[in-house]
Scaffold this motif. Sequence first.
Motif, PDB file in Angstrom:
ATOM      1  N   TYR A 133      -1.969   0.930   8.312  1.00  0.00           N
ATOM      2  CA  TYR A 133      -3.135   1.194   7.435  1.00  0.00           C
ATOM      3  C   TYR A 133      -2.771   0.378   6.075  1.00  0.00           C
ATOM      4  O   TYR A 133      -2.943   0.811   4.929  1.00  0.00           O
ATOM      5  N   SER A 134      -1.883  -0.654   6.289  1.00  0.00           N
ATOM      6  CA  SER A 134      -1.633  -1.422   4.920  1.00  0.00           C
ATOM      7  C   SER A 134      -1.667  -2.871   5.405  1.00  0.00           C
ATOM      8  O   SER A 134      -2.053  -3.334   6.344  1.00  0.00           O
ATOM      9  N   ASN A 135      -1.211  -3.882   4.238  1.00  0.00           N
ATOM     10  CA  ASN A 135      -1.555  -5.081   4.546  1.00  0.00           C
ATOM     11  C   ASN A 135       0.073  -5.895   4.401  1.00  0.00           C
ATOM     12  O   ASN A 135       0.754  -5.289   3.772  1.00  0.00           O
ATOM     13  N   THR A 136      -0.062  -7.195   5.224  1.00  0.00           N
ATOM     14  CA  THR A 136       1.133  -7.883   5.047  1.00  0.00           C
ATOM     15  C   THR A 136       0.820  -9.225   4.945  1.00  0.00           C
ATOM     16  O   THR A 136      -0.374  -9.484   5.723  1.00  0.00           O
ATOM     17  N   VAL A 137       1.330 -10.380   4.605  1.00  0.00           N
ATOM     18  CA  VAL A 137       1.012 -11.473   4.424  1.00  0.00           C
ATOM     19  C   VAL A 137       1.882 -12.540   5.324  1.00  0.00           C
ATOM     20  O   VAL A 137       3.052 -12.388   4.858  1.00  0.00           O
ATOM     21  N   LEU A 173      -1.725 -16.016   4.726  1.00  0.00           N
ATOM     22  CA  LEU A 173      -2.715 -15.580   5.761  1.00  0.00           C
ATOM     23  C   LEU A 173      -2.582 -13.835   5.843  1.00  0.00           C
ATOM     24  O   LEU A 173      -1.436 -13.426   6.357  1.00  0.00           O
ATOM     25  N   LYS A 174      -3.411 -13.160   5.254  1.00  0.00           N
ATOM     26  CA  LYS A 174      -3.354 -11.573   5.278  1.00  0.00           C
ATOM     27  C   LYS A 174      -3.658 -11.007   6.585  1.00  0.00           C
ATOM     28  O   LYS A 174      -4.759 -11.130   7.020  1.00  0.00           O
ATOM     29  N   TYR A 175      -2.716 -10.010   6.898  1.00  0.00           N
ATOM     30  CA  TYR A 175      -3.086  -9.004   8.269  1.00  0.00           C
ATOM     31  C   TYR A 175      -3.197  -7.609   7.529  1.00  0.00           C
ATOM     32  O   TYR A 175      -2.378  -7.097   6.747  1.00  0.00           O
ATOM     33  N   TYR A 176      -3.984  -7.098   8.059  1.00  0.00           N
ATOM     34  CA  TYR A 176      -4.250  -5.463   7.696  1.00  0.00           C
ATOM     35  C   TYR A 176      -3.618  -4.809   9.002  1.00  0.00           C
ATOM     36  O   TYR A 176      -3.927  -5.100  10.101  1.00  0.00           O
ATOM     37  N   ILE A 177      -2.572  -3.840   8.725  1.00  0.00           N
ATOM     38  CA  ILE A 177      -1.985  -3.118   9.825  1.00  0.00           C
ATOM     39  C   ILE A 177      -2.694  -1.901   9.838  1.00  0.00           C
ATOM     40  O   ILE A 177      -2.464  -0.988   9.232  1.00  0.00           O
ATOM     41  N   SER A 178      -3.593  -1.681  10.921  1.00  0.00           N
ATOM     42  CA  SER A 178      -3.982  -0.339  11.118  1.00  0.00           C
ATOM     43  C   SER A 178      -3.195   0.577  11.957  1.00  0.00           C
ATOM     44  O   SER A 178      -2.228   0.903  11.257  1.00  0.00           O
TER      45      SER A 178
END
Length: 123
Positions: free
Chosen positions: A45-49, A86-91
Motif C-alpha cells: 500500500y505504498s508507491n515506488t518509482v 513511472l510510478k507503481y502503487y504497491i497494494s
Amino acid sequence: MGSQFLALTLAAGLLAGPIVLDAPPAEAATKKCAAKMSISKPRQYSNTVVKVSKVGAKAKVTTTAHYKTTKTKKKATASTRGAANLKYYISRATPGKKVSVTVVAKKGKTTWKCSTSFKPKKK
C-alpha cells in the motif's frame, strides 16, 4: 603484356556497369538502457518509482511489472535527456516475492531494453 591485360580488365568492368549487391534491409538496433527502483523493498500500500535512463530523447517507454498472478503496464515518454519515471502503487503484492520489471523504450528503429526488480514487504 601485364599492363595490357590490366587495361582490358578495367575496360570490361566499365562496360559492364556498376555492380549492385543485394543487401538485406537494415535491422532495428537494440541498445541497453538503465533502470532502478526508487525503493527496492516498498511496503504494501505504498508507491515506488521505476527510474529509467539512457534511452533516446522523447522515446516511448513501457514498463511491465510481473507480479505473482498478474502483470501491470505503465507508459510514458522520455524527457529530452532520455529519462522517465513511472510510478507503481504497491497494494497487496505478495510480501517477499520478487517482482521483475521489464523496460522497453522505442524511438524510430531503435529499441532500448533493460530490467529491474523490487520485493514488497508487509505493511
